[in-house]
Scaffold this motif. Sequence first.
Motif, short mmCIF file in Angstrom:
data_model
loop_
_atom_site.label_atom_id
_atom_site.label_comp_id
_atom_site.label_asym_id
_atom_site.label_seq_id
_atom_site.Cartn_x
_atom_site.Cartn_y
_atom_site.Cartn_z
N LYS A 1 0.82 -1.22 0.00
CA LYS A 1 0.00 0.00 0.00
C LYS A 1 0.85 1.28 0.00
CE LYS A 1 -4.09 -2.13 2.07
NZ LYS A 1 -3.67 -3.48 1.74
N PRO A 2 1.54 1.55 -1.11
CA PRO A 2 2.40 2.74 -1.18
C PRO A 2 1.57 4.02 -1.14
CG PRO A 2 2.12 1.79 -3.35
CD PRO A 2 1.48 0.83 -2.39
N ASN A 3 2.24 5.14 -0.88
CA ASN A 3 1.52 6.41 -0.78
C ASN A 3 1.66 7.26 -2.04
OD1 ASN A 3 4.17 7.19 -0.66
ND2 ASN A 3 4.08 8.06 1.42
N TYR A 4 2.10 6.66 -3.14
CA TYR A 4 2.25 7.42 -4.39
C TYR A 4 1.22 6.98 -5.43
CZ TYR A 4 5.13 3.21 -5.31
OH TYR A 4 5.60 1.93 -5.41
N ILE A 5 0.97 7.89 -6.37
CA ILE A 5 0.08 7.59 -7.49
C ILE A 5 0.88 7.69 -8.77
CG2 ILE A 5 -2.02 8.26 -8.73
CD1 ILE A 5 -3.06 9.53 -6.20
N LYS A 6 1.12 6.57 -9.38
CA LYS A 6 1.78 6.49 -10.68
C LYS A 6 1.57 5.08 -11.22
CE LYS A 6 6.34 5.12 -8.91
NZ LYS A 6 7.79 5.45 -8.86
N ARG A 7 1.70 4.94 -12.52
CA ARG A 7 1.50 3.62 -13.11
C ARG A 7 2.52 2.65 -12.53
NH1 ARG A 7 -1.63 1.35 -16.56
NH2 ARG A 7 -0.99 -0.38 -17.90
N SER A 8 2.02 1.57 -11.96
CA SER A 8 2.87 0.66 -11.22
C SER A 8 2.45 -0.79 -11.47
CB SER A 8 2.81 0.94 -9.72
OG SER A 8 3.16 2.27 -9.43
N GLU A 9 3.39 -1.67 -11.19
CA GLU A 9 3.14 -3.11 -11.25
C GLU A 9 2.69 -3.55 -9.86
OE1 GLU A 9 5.40 -7.16 -12.85
OE2 GLU A 9 6.57 -5.39 -12.27
N VAL A 10 1.44 -3.98 -9.74
CA VAL A 10 0.91 -4.31 -8.43
C VAL A 10 0.70 -5.81 -8.27
CG1 VAL A 10 -0.24 -2.07 -8.26
CG2 VAL A 10 -1.53 -4.07 -9.04
#
Length: 295
Positions: free
Chosen positions: A119-128
């Motif tokens: 649950k990271p605190n950033y918003i960017k396109r990511s591999e989840v």
Amino acid sequence: MIVHIIDELVKSGIRDYVIIVGFLGNVLEDYLKAKYPKLTLKFVYQKKMGGTAQAVYLAEPYIKNPCLIIYGDTMIKGDLTPGLAFGSDMVLGTKFIDDPRPFGTVERENERIARLVEKPNYIKRSEVLVGIYTVKNYKLMFQCIKELMDNKIRFKNEFYLTHALQIMLEKGASAETFQIEDWYDCGNFNTLLETNRKILESKRRFKVPVFKDGCIIIPPVSIGSDVKMSSSIVGPYASIGDNVSIENSIVSDSIVSDGCKVANSVVEKSALGREALLLGKPVKAFLGDKSQLGE
């Protein structure tokens, strides 16, 4: 949800299951044993909800080979074969999305998996992480879960499997990812209804409304067996279980579980538990099993 999960896993040849259950687990156990008599099903009860890592740790006595772990609110569709290759100590099912904050993410350095962040605190396109893991080095995984719990490493007062897998990485475990074709997260009420819509769209059997016995059925819908309907509109995006009665009502964008009775009501964006009774009340709600609203 779990029927969708098991049906997909059976397609990949998986026959042996350890299922961690909690409250009302006996209902799930009876249901699954009756539905899948040819599968080997072992049920383990998690008496206290301590997080995903604690839940997985309860399965340790029954895991004697490389295993696949999948969360019960993670519905998947597609070929799981790449994730079952066991080329590394662990293979993580992932998908790229624009807002990773509700999930665990994979962070890389020079294409190598360096960290797993819950649950990271950033918003960017990511591999989840989508809640699907195949683990070859299962002994190390259980050691890392025990280390996690012994050191009381909690997140939001729970022990997360993501953190145990991170400890595995720190101990030198190899890891790779495979992309999931279709992933439906049912972790909260809104995503549950969204998933219901997507599944109904994928299984749409007809395109135009059907008029039958004084009722209008608007696709896409799913209607179980022994359903009685009169003077009602059902759909779109309605999943109706078995032995349901709908009378003089409108039901759309909702899940109505087995044995429910709905009369003189408007049901929209709702989920009704088993044998719930809804009489004369418009609702946008989540009703538990055997609950009653209206008279």
